[in-house]
Design a protein around this motif. Sequence first.
Motif, PDB file in Angstrom:
ATOM      1  N   TYR A 131      -4.213   7.315  -5.334  1.00  0.00           N
ATOM      2  CA  TYR A 131      -5.072   7.483  -4.169  1.00  0.00           C
ATOM      3  C   TYR A 131      -5.991   8.692  -4.338  1.00  0.00           C
ATOM      4  O   TYR A 131      -7.182   8.647  -4.008  1.00  0.00           O
TER       5      TYR A 131
ATOM      6  N   MET B 174      -3.529   5.170   3.159  1.00  0.00           N
ATOM      7  CA  MET B 174      -2.181   5.227   2.617  1.00  0.00           C
ATOM      8  C   MET B 174      -1.113   5.098   3.708  1.00  0.00           C
ATOM      9  O   MET B 174      -0.053   4.494   3.483  1.00  0.00           O
TER      10      MET B 174
ATOM     11  N   VAL C 282      -8.842   8.382   2.551  1.00  0.00           N
ATOM     12  CA  VAL C 282      -7.898   7.712   1.656  1.00  0.00           C
ATOM     13  C   VAL C 282      -6.466   7.915   2.139  1.00  0.00           C
ATOM     14  O   VAL C 282      -5.632   6.999   2.058  1.00  0.00           O
TER      15      VAL C 282
ATOM     16  N   LEU D 152       0.817  -1.211   0.000  1.00  0.00           N
ATOM     17  CA  LEU D 152       0.000   0.000   0.000  1.00  0.00           C
ATOM     18  C   LEU D 152       0.851   1.261   0.000  1.00  0.00           C
ATOM     19  O   LEU D 152       0.458   2.286  -0.542  1.00  0.00           O
TER      20      LEU D 152
ATOM     21  N   ILE E  59      -2.972  13.777  -3.001  1.00  0.00           N
ATOM     22  CA  ILE E  59      -4.314  13.378  -2.555  1.00  0.00           C
ATOM     23  C   ILE E  59      -5.157  14.608  -2.258  1.00  0.00           C
ATOM     24  O   ILE E  59      -6.307  14.722  -2.700  1.00  0.00           O
TER      25      ILE E  59
ATOM     26  N   GLU F 138       1.658  15.373   2.621  1.00  0.00           N
ATOM     27  CA  GLU F 138       1.063  14.788   1.415  1.00  0.00           C
ATOM     28  C   GLU F 138       0.499  15.887   0.508  1.00  0.00           C
ATOM     29  O   GLU F 138      -0.123  16.842   0.966  1.00  0.00           O
TER      30      GLU F 138
ATOM     31  N   ALA G 182     -10.051   8.671  -4.450  1.00  0.00           N
ATOM     32  CA  ALA G 182     -10.880   9.433  -3.517  1.00  0.00           C
ATOM     33  C   ALA G 182     -11.905  10.283  -4.258  1.00  0.00           C
ATOM     34  O   ALA G 182     -13.070  10.380  -3.840  1.00  0.00           O
TER      35      ALA G 182
ATOM     36  N   THR H 262       0.639   8.274  -4.976  1.00  0.00           N
ATOM     37  CA  THR H 262      -0.393   9.046  -4.276  1.00  0.00           C
ATOM     38  C   THR H 262      -1.414   9.655  -5.240  1.00  0.00           C
ATOM     39  O   THR H 262      -2.547   9.916  -4.838  1.00  0.00           O
TER      40      THR H 262
END
Length: 315
Positions: A140, A177, A173, A132, A241, A238, A144, A137
């Motif tokens: 991901y 991650m 999400v 995972l 995302i 991050e 989402a 990203t």
Amino acid sequence: MTASTPAPPTAGASAPLRRRRPRYGEAVIKGMLLVAALVSVATTIGIIVSLLPPTLRFFERVGVWDFLSGTTWSALFEPPSYGVLPLLGATLLITAVAIVVAVPLGLAAAIYLSEYAHPRTRKIFKPVLEVLAGIPTVVYGFFALAALTPLLQSHWPFGDGPEVFNALSAGLVMGVMIIPTVASLSEDAMAAVPHSLRQGAYALGSTKRIVAIRVVLPAALSGIVAAVVLAISRAVGETMIVAIASGNRANLSWNPLEGMQTMTGYIAQAGEGDLPTASFDYTTIFAVGLLLFLLTFVMNALSIRLVRKYREVYE
């Protein structure tokens, strides 16, 4: 009177020490480790040096207090406003949602792998779980936006559902991650707990659940705290995302159903190339980046203190 002659060496006496040959391999490894440490320190210093000059130019026109306490962020619009609280609040809110998801699931996975799983099962499940962490990203973020948000909108039981861009789906999400970060590091900390503690607890009649929760978990607390703080730092930093799923509207709100913009989301938006590098608006990227750097630095420093406070040393 005759001169005494030295007695012959007795059996079992140690032979005189000889000079060892120089171990060039160890010297090379030491040098490589030193270079790696210096590179990491130099990288950190380089980040600070690159952030400071544009940030100082930014604060020549915008007060530090106005920047930290302002409730409106519209740096790229007219009239401009440079209150960073909407970006900071969105970052903390989405991170909180992610931690609510990642910490319970990650700790549960770590306890299972450390205390319940068969060694063969552990060898299979742990690499699968860590896969995972290798998913890009951007995947991901697209998941989402395209899958999770429509699912929440169609099954939301209370009033109006989430907006198309919202903090909830981005946080959920993001939590998925960072589950491998919490699970893998926590499982390593639990595996380092001596088996004698487990055996002593079993000898007193404890069940496997009691041993896992009241013996192994407290003994590995320092490693678990470090795993959680590292996951928080990962969530705070991050970009893709939140840039895809939470939107680009700076919104000071604690409602996760609304769209909002994080600090990393703004940096990604403003750094796409539309701003001239010599403009004042371009310096806002560095001001937000320095705040993000300081936030991460404070969390890492807090992590070090907590690890030292709760560290258990076994012989």
